[in-house]
Design an enzyme around this catalytic site. Structure first.
Site, mmCIF file in Angstrom:
data_model
loop_
_atom_site.group_PDB
_atom_site.id
_atom_site.type_symbol
_atom_site.label_atom_id
_atom_site.label_comp_id
_atom_site.label_asym_id
_atom_site.label_seq_id
_atom_site.Cartn_x
_atom_site.Cartn_y
_atom_site.Cartn_z
ATOM 1 N N GLY A 39 29.826 33.228 -105.349
ATOM 2 C CA GLY A 39 30.564 34.230 -104.592
ATOM 3 C C GLY A 39 30.296 34.247 -103.103
ATOM 4 N N GLY A 51 30.978 31.772 -101.033
ATOM 5 C CA GLY A 51 31.992 31.005 -100.316
ATOM 6 C C GLY A 51 31.673 29.533 -100.170
ATOM 7 N N LYS A 52 30.897 28.975 -101.112
ATOM 8 C CA LYS A 52 30.545 27.548 -101.023
ATOM 9 C C LYS A 52 31.785 26.667 -100.974
ATOM 10 C CE LYS A 52 28.133 27.216 -104.784
ATOM 11 N NZ LYS A 52 28.072 28.603 -105.256
ATOM 12 N N THR A 53 32.736 26.933 -101.870
ATOM 13 C CA THR A 53 33.925 26.078 -101.939
ATOM 14 C C THR A 53 34.762 26.209 -100.671
ATOM 15 O OG1 THR A 53 33.972 26.180 -104.362
ATOM 16 C CG2 THR A 53 36.013 25.558 -103.256
ATOM 17 N N SER A 54 34.930 27.427 -100.183
ATOM 18 C CA SER A 54 35.713 27.630 -98.968
ATOM 19 C C SER A 54 35.073 26.920 -97.775
ATOM 20 C CB SER A 54 35.847 29.130 -98.658
ATOM 21 O OG SER A 54 36.560 29.793 -99.680
ATOM 22 N N ASP A 97 33.766 22.827 -109.919
ATOM 23 C CA ASP A 97 34.008 24.146 -110.495
ATOM 24 C C ASP A 97 35.257 24.094 -111.355
ATOM 25 O OD1 ASP A 97 34.360 26.767 -111.157
ATOM 26 O OD2 ASP A 97 34.366 27.535 -109.109
ATOM 27 N N THR A 137 35.143 34.736 -107.310
ATOM 28 C CA THR A 137 34.087 34.059 -108.059
ATOM 29 C C THR A 137 33.414 34.961 -109.091
ATOM 30 O OG1 THR A 137 33.689 32.496 -106.266
ATOM 31 C CG2 THR A 137 31.912 32.791 -107.870
#
Length: 585
Positions: free
Chosen positions: A22, A24-27, A49, A504
């Site tokens: 949650g 923001g790793k992917t962003s 993911d 997330t």
């Protein structure tokens, strides 16, 4: 030209982004990949993911082969499905068990290999190919997650390749028989060497201005540094600065964030850091992703900041009243770390006492502040505390003591590392919980966490639980119980899933629900905690973000047949009896 963030000034070939769910790793990893491609580099972004919305973010269908990202020349995305990787890994292991293996043993091994640790190993298998020959065609390979310290330690031990665990059906092994790794030894060693080369690899610790997220990043930093991954950087995402100085909600959010940054762990302070401001819109679409790394605050649209009434919602007090219709029962409050399940469990317990019920609250809160406060001030509420670390150590000591006499020093080292897995803690805490579950026959028992479906099935798979415990504890069977049937009984047990109104945490709670359903346990209700929609905030940036929260509320509603319970974000931390009572107002 100066980079948007310092991370982009001298990027290494491989970059691993890690952090609590949650944050923001992917962003952030996607925005970094786009920035590198925009600078003329050839970039592969590797997603791991299964529930990721990366396809929506980039407007591309994900595949297990590199796919070009439209309108970002030089950028490709590859999706590693951890579930599929784990299935392939399990198949390799089972194949090596031999034709003489019974169906019962195969079923138990499959369940042993269904945990998170096995998925991590299988995913690292996929990473390894990219860290060797697979990434040669790219200037940069960006991973939206990183292997855990436990995974790396396990693979580094010399006996990890010996097949030592083959045939093992005891204990809480997160890998079970893992001789399937033997064929990958050379590849994994190459991958570990690349990870430890600071000229090749950077670990990017992603956090939010939140005490829990920064604490998780610090633990990861220390753990990975001990393993030789010294080249680390910090990115603090979603830093909020209020624009409405008279809004108490905005003031409290900013103050809590600033306090978390002021008290940042020392191990993070020594890292080079970038700070990314909270944006008015979700990171979906190329304009939003390209704007994420910009130091300027995105301006909320006029429509987004129009005054709206707070969300009409079902309250926690309504849920408590419904639970109080029973005379007794087990209430398990479940959720990923950081969503507030201990607070919700304490509030439910307090509410049941207000309805005249006798309640036992068992908490795993490390600080135990709720336990201390409630224990002192509330008549009719019995508060106990289970310390996961203490329970886990007791469990590990018993396993090691029973098996050490027949093992070499190297084999003992592997066994101890294997038992350091998250799966072991689940099983150990499960044993502690089983001692209080029986109290629900005569009163209410509220547990602020619970074993996952994987743990329950692992214990009960093919009827092996009782035999396993008798073997491990040499006939000490007084406390041997198999509570699975009680947890499956909807009249005896009510499961409450707690989440936050963010993408997330909702995905994580949905995965937890699926896990429980594997064990034929159906959650009773969902609680969405810390909702801004349910407040009357007037801060333009916070109001602009409410549309995103509405989407998550709709997702939650699709997951449950029960009315969704919403707890508003409060300016005052919900600690202590008075604050908890206000959650029930």
């Amino acid at each position: 030209m100066q980079s948007a963030i310092k991370l982009l000034d001298q990027p290494t070939k491989y970059m691993f982004f890690t952090g609590k769910g949650g944050v923001g790793k992917t962003s952030v990893s996607t925005a970094v990949s786009i920035a590198l491609a925009d600078a003329g580099k050839k970039v592969l972004l590797v997603s791991t993911d299964a529930a990721s919305n990366l396809d929506e973010m980039l407007g591309v269908d994900l595949s297990n082969q590199p796919v070009a990202v439209p309108n970002v020349p030089g950028m490709f995305v590859l999706n590693i499905d951890p579930g599929t990787a784990a299935i392939d890994y399990r198949a390799r292991v089972v194949e090596q068990m031999g034709a003489q293996t019974s169906d019962q043993d195969i079923a138990l091994v499959r369940e042993q290999l269904s945990g998170a640790c096995t998925t991590e190993i299988a995913t690292f298998d996929e990473f390894s190919h990219l860290l060797s020959q697979g990434g040669a065609a790219y200037d940069h390979v960006v991973f939206d997650t990183a292997p855990t310290g436990h995974t790396l330690r396990l693979l580094s031990l010399p006996k990890a390749w010996s097949g030592f665990l083959e045939g093992n059906d005891r204990g809480a092994s997160c890998l079970g028989p893992h001789s399937g790794l033997k064929m990958q030894e050379q590849l994994f060693n190459q991958a570990l060497a690349a990870l430890n080369n600071p000229a090749l690899t950077t670990v990017v610790l992603v956090a939010r201005p939140d005490k829990g997220a920064l604490g998780e990043a610090a633990r990861s930093s220390d753990e990975l540094r001990e393993l030789g991954l010294e080249n680390q950087r910090l990115v603090v995402n979603a830093v909020f600065k209020r624009s409405n100085l008279n809004d108490p909600i905005a003031a409290a959010i900013e103050a809590i964030g600033q306090q978390a940054l002021d008290e940042m762990p020392a191990s993070l302070r020594q890292l080079s850091a970038d700070y990314i401001s909270l944006k008015a819109v979700d990171s979906v679409g190329l304009p939003a992703l390209r704007g994420l790394l910009s130091p300027e605050l995105a301006k909320p649209t006029t429509a987004a900041t129009q005054t709206r009434s707070p969300l009409e919602h079902h309250t926690l007090s309504e849920l408590v009243a419904e639970l109080a219709n029973d005379e007794r029962g087990l209430i398990m409050v479940m959720g990923k770390g950081g969503v507030g399940k201990t607070t919700i469990a304490a509030a439910i317990a307090l509410g049941l006492v207000q309805h005249g019920k006798s309640v036992h609250l068992s908490t795993t809160d490390p600080a135990a502040h709720l336990a201390v406060t409630l224990n002192a001030d509330v008549q009719g509420l019995d508060v106990g505390r289970i310390d996961p670390k203490v329970e886990t150590q007791k469990y590990v000591d018993k396993i090691v003591a029973s098996r050490a006499p027949t093992l070499t020093d190297d084999e003992i080292a592997l066994l101890i590392e294997d038992l350091r897995s998250p799966c072991t803690e689940e099983v150990a805490v499960f044993h502690a919980f089983s001692r209080v579950v029986a109290q629900a026959r005569t009163s209410f028992v509220v547990l602020d966490t619970a074993p996952t479906g994987h743990s329950l099935l692992l214990m009960d798979a093919t009827g092996a639980y009782h035999r396993q415990m008798v073997r491990e504890f040499k006939g000490d069977s007084d406390h041997i119980v198999t509570p699975l049937m009680r947890l499956q009984d909807a009249h005896y047990t009510k499961i409450i899933l707690v989440t936050l109104p963010e993408a997330t945490p909702v995905s994580q709670a949905a995965a937890l629900q699926d896990d429980l359903r594997r064990a034929k346990i159906e959650p009773f209700a969902w609680v969405v905690n810390k909702s801004l929609l349910a407040t009357d905030t007037e801060d333009p940036l916070l109001r602009a973000r409410l549309d995103s929260e509405r989407k998550q509320m709709a997702r939650v509603a699709d997951q449950t047949s029960h009315d969704v319970i919403v707890v508003p974000w409060t300016a005052e931390p919900p600690v202590g009896v008075a604050a908890l009572k206000r959650l029930l107002d």
